[in-house]
Scaffold this active site. Structure first.
Site, PDB file in Angstrom:
ATOM      1  NE  ARG A  15      44.449  15.893  18.552  1.00 18.13           N
ATOM      2  CZ  ARG A  15      44.663  15.495  19.798  1.00 18.13           C
ATOM      3  NH1 ARG A  15      45.607  14.612  20.073  1.00 18.13           N
ATOM      4  NH2 ARG A  15      43.933  15.939  20.774  1.00 18.13           N
ATOM      5  NE  ARG A  53      47.768  13.368  28.751  1.00 15.35           N
ATOM      6  CZ  ARG A  53      47.149  13.822  27.669  1.00 15.35           C
ATOM      7  NH1 ARG A  53      46.595  12.983  26.824  1.00 15.35           N
ATOM      8  NH2 ARG A  53      47.072  15.114  27.438  1.00 15.35           N
ATOM      9  CG  ASP A  56      47.485  12.216  19.818  1.00 14.41           C
ATOM     10  OD1 ASP A  56      47.619  13.033  18.894  1.00 14.41           O
ATOM     11  OD2 ASP A  56      47.555  12.537  21.012  1.00 14.41           O
ATOM     12  CD  GLU A  73      48.512   9.455  23.155  1.00 13.89           C
ATOM     13  OE1 GLU A  73      47.555  10.182  22.873  1.00 13.89           O
ATOM     14  OE2 GLU A  73      49.333   9.754  24.044  1.00 13.89           O
ATOM     15  CG  HIS A  78      44.960  19.314  22.812  1.00 14.47           C
ATOM     16  ND1 HIS A  78      45.932  18.827  21.989  1.00 14.47           N
ATOM     17  CD2 HIS A  78      44.701  18.349  23.721  1.00 14.47           C
ATOM     18  CE1 HIS A  78      46.269  17.625  22.397  1.00 14.47           C
ATOM     19  NE2 HIS A  78      45.555  17.306  23.448  1.00 14.47           N
ATOM     20  CB  CYS A 123      40.811   8.636  27.853  1.00 13.85           C
ATOM     21  SG  CYS A 123      42.447   8.665  27.157  1.00 13.85           S
ATOM     22  NE  ARG A 156      43.531  16.095  26.695  1.00  9.93           N
ATOM     23  CZ  ARG A 156      42.257  15.767  26.452  1.00  9.93           C
ATOM     24  NH1 ARG A 156      41.295  16.235  27.202  1.00  9.93           N
ATOM     25  NH2 ARG A 156      41.959  14.979  25.442  1.00  9.93           N
TER      26      ARG A 156
HETATM   27  C1  PEP Z   1      44.053  11.233  22.827  1.00  9.98           C
HETATM   28  O1  PEP Z   1      45.034  11.388  22.099  1.00  9.98           O
HETATM   29  O2  PEP Z   1      43.052  10.558  22.493  1.00  9.98           O
HETATM   30  C2  PEP Z   1      43.991  11.873  24.147  1.00  9.98           C
HETATM   31  C3  PEP Z   1      43.027  11.628  24.992  1.00  9.98           C
HETATM   32  O3  PEP Z   1      44.954  12.745  24.453  1.00  9.98           O
HETATM   33  P1  PEP Z   1      45.060  14.241  23.897  1.00  9.98           P
HETATM   34  O4  PEP Z   1      43.784  14.589  23.235  1.00  9.98           O
HETATM   35  O5  PEP Z   1      45.377  15.085  25.076  1.00  9.98           O
HETATM   36  O6  PEP Z   1      46.209  14.146  22.931  1.00  9.98           O
HETATM   37 MG    MG Z   2      46.844  12.152  22.860  1.00  8.05          MG
END
Ligand code: PEP
Ligand code: MG
Length: 591
Positions: free
Chosen positions: A474, A341, A464, A440, A198, A511, A305
């Site tokens: 990640r 979300r 994810d 995801e 993130h 996304c 988010r």
């Molecule tokens: C994802 O997991 O691709 C996503 C868009 O959500 P985040 O990056 O907030 O986990």
């Molecule tokens: Mg995610």
């Protein structure tokens, strides 16, 4: 003959966000906290060491008193926390025992404090009571504060930094990264952090170059060292030689010209050469990002988010606070849609005030919808705020981390509860809202045909999905090279999801960050995806790619790609097929 000795050091990390910047280093970590050393002291030094400790505590207390004076007294929770910390500064458990340890063990104050604080934390950790367990965080913060004073470190708040510098940190949480002031910070580098964490997502949206997972930047960089951050190549250069500096200055100029060219075209239609229109949307974390998203040519907000408000407030926001934010956002975006979300807390967005339970594997733990279903009042409060804002603008509701059909049924029950409460309270709201789930988690991709029966749309979260499908954390720099969007297993899961959505006739969006990387665009068009949501800064480069692609040839490419076995083969195939239109990333060999 040049007799000067080169001080240049290059460290390779992971590209957090593309671009190049050159500037002076500014170290922001709690300096030294991770480098605490133990050293013995003589009897004669004991009282001096105790004095040093007492002064550090008193400085920390003074700083706190100033903060208490300045904060908004209406936010009671903040005040409570600070007052708890104030009391802890002189509590026997920390203060008294550290002095004891200095005296009896004859050790330096830093080491004594660390030893005492660890013991206190262990003790609280054993306790079952969640309230007392949460004190572990208070002890940590008070210890850090005293430790900073002992090291003589300034208390640096990222938002207070007022120099054009490059931040160097052990780690930056997503919330800290989001405090970065664009006009001041040129870029940042961290020792921890992985691809599509993130923190890197926040960096991309700020459009500042960053390199993460460097491992040893903090020990090699000193304040005011000259740094080159090559975010595109994942490289940090410390104290560059004249030649390197010159080379990078040229590269920077070319990269900026290239980016400016793309941005000038960002309002051209997003349409392939053969006329397929793609809807490019923005992923945002803060309402303030809307202006930039529009500038980059985003039509809708494909992912909002929502966790950052919770992280900033350090408590659960009220329904009205949430409603005001969502209302502001939908009004700014009218008549375009905003996909909100629901709370995706935990994983790497942990708020110590919310999560009292320490999890060994937070990414596999009580994260996102799992947390919400366990904490129904928190979830229902957010759903009510979203339904109220839906009476004002065009909102879609998106649920993260769904892993089975049962969860979506439970979400609908919570939604029913929110609607019932709003009716009872006679509030204005709109219950005709599109409900979608993030795909995801691999089990959701595999069950996509069943999930499609229950929802109005899917949004593929590749950040994810890659992590969970390939078992790659990640955030972990050690395995970042294995985190690959074009892995055939990932492509199969995406295809399964697209097929299921198509069969049921529901909308499908991507996304994850995969949608924002031009190399993936032929694949996504080949799979028939027409709704892509990304970091808004990526929209111009993605649009440029789309405008140069023919969708029929992308479909043909996709058939070939699905027959390939390895990431290497797939990547080489795409580079070869699309070499004329793939963009310049600032690391072009020709430079
Ligand atoms: C994802 O997991 O691709 C996503 C868009 O959500 P985040 O990056 O907030 O986990
Ligand atoms: Mg995610």
């Amino acid at each position: 003959m040049n007799l000067s000795v080169s001080r240049q050091i290059s460290i390779r990390g992971i590209s957090g966000s593309p671009g190049i910047c050159i500037g002076k280093a500014y170290l922001v970590d709690k300096e030294g906290v991770n480098l605490i050393k133990r050293y013995p002291i003589s009897d004669a030094q004991i009282s001096k060491e105790i004095d040093r400790f007492k002064q550090a505590v008193s400085k920390a207390k003074n700083d706190y008193a100033k903060i208490i004076e300045s904060i908004d007294k209406t936010i009671e929770d903040n005040l409570d926390i600070l007052e708890t910390h104030m009391a802890l500064f002189e509590d026997k458990m920390l203060y008294g025992r550290t002095i004891e340890a200095i005296t009896t063990d004859k050790i330096n104050a830093e080491w004594a404090l660390r030893k005492v604080s660890r013991r206190a934390k262990d003790m609280f950790q054993q306790i079952d009571d969640p309230y007392l367990k949460a004190r572990v965080n208070d002890i940590d913060q008070v210890t850090d504060k005293i430790m900073s004073s002992l090291f003589g470190a300034e208390d640096k708040k990222i938002s207070d930094i007022n120099k054009r510098v490059i931040l160097v940190a052990q780690d930056l949480s997503p919330a800290e990264a989001s405090q970065i002031q664009l006009e001041r910070i040129k870029g940042f580098v961290t020792d921890r952090g992985g691809k599509d964490s993130h923190t890197s997502i926040v960096a991309k949206s700020l459009k500042i170059p960053s390199v993460l997972g460097l491992g040893k930047a903090m020990v090699n960089v000193k304040n005011d060292d000259i740094l080159i951050v090559d975010g595109s190549d994942g490289l940090l250069i410390i104290n560059p030689d004249e030649d390197t500096l010159f080379q990078y200055e040229e590269r920077l100029t070319k990269f900026e010209a290239y980016r400016a060219g793309l941005e000038r075209e960002s309002h051209l239609p997003s349409v392939t050469k053969d006329g397929v229109v793609l809807n490019l949307m923005a992923n945002i974390e803060l309402v303030e990002e809307v202006v930039a998203a529009k500038d980059y040519g985003a039509k809708d907000i494909g992912l909002f988010r929502t966790e950052f408000l919770y992280l900033d407030l350090r408590r659960f926001p009220t329904e009205d606070e949430l409603f005001c934010r969502y209302k502001e956002l939908v009004e700014l975006m009218l008549p375009h849609s905003v996909t909100i979300r629901t709370l995706d807390i935990n994983g790497d967005k942990v708020n110590p005030y919310l999560s009292v339970i320490e999890e060994d594997n937070p990414s596999l733990g009580l994260r996102a919808v799992r947390f919400c279903l366990e904490n129904e009042p928190v979830f229902v409060t957010q759903l009510k705020a979203i339904l109220r804002a839906a009476a004002i603008g065009n909102i879609k509701l998106l649920i993260p981390m769904i892993s089975c059909v049962e969860e979506i049924i439970q979400v609908k029950q919570a939604l029913g509860k929110a609607i019932h409460e709003l009716e009872q309270e006679k509030k204005i709201f709109n219950k005709d809202i599109h409900l979608g789930v993030m795909i995801e988690v691999p089990s959701a991709a595999i069950m996509a045909d069943h999930l499609a029966e229950h929802v109005d749309f899917f949004s593929i979260g590749t950040n994810d999905l890659i992590q969970y499908a390939l078992a790659i954390d990640r955030r972990n720099p050690q395995v970042a090279h294995l985190y690959q969007a074009l892995n055939p297993a990932v492509l199969r899961m995406i295809k399964m999801t697209c097929d299921a959505a198509k069969k049921k006739g529901i909308e499908i969006v991507m996304c994850g960050e995969m949608a924002g990387d031009p190399i993936n665009i032929p694949v996504l068009i080949g799979l028939g995806l027409t709704h892509l949501s990304m970091n808004s800064a990526s929209i111009p480069v993605v649009k440029n790619m789309i405008r140069n692609i023919d969708s029929r040839s992308a479909e043909n490419s996709m058939e070939k790609i699905m027959g390939l076995n390895t990431v290497k083969e797939i990547t080489e195939y795409i580079i070869n097929e699309y070499k004329d239109i793939l963009p310049f990333q600032g690391t072009d060999e020709s430079l």
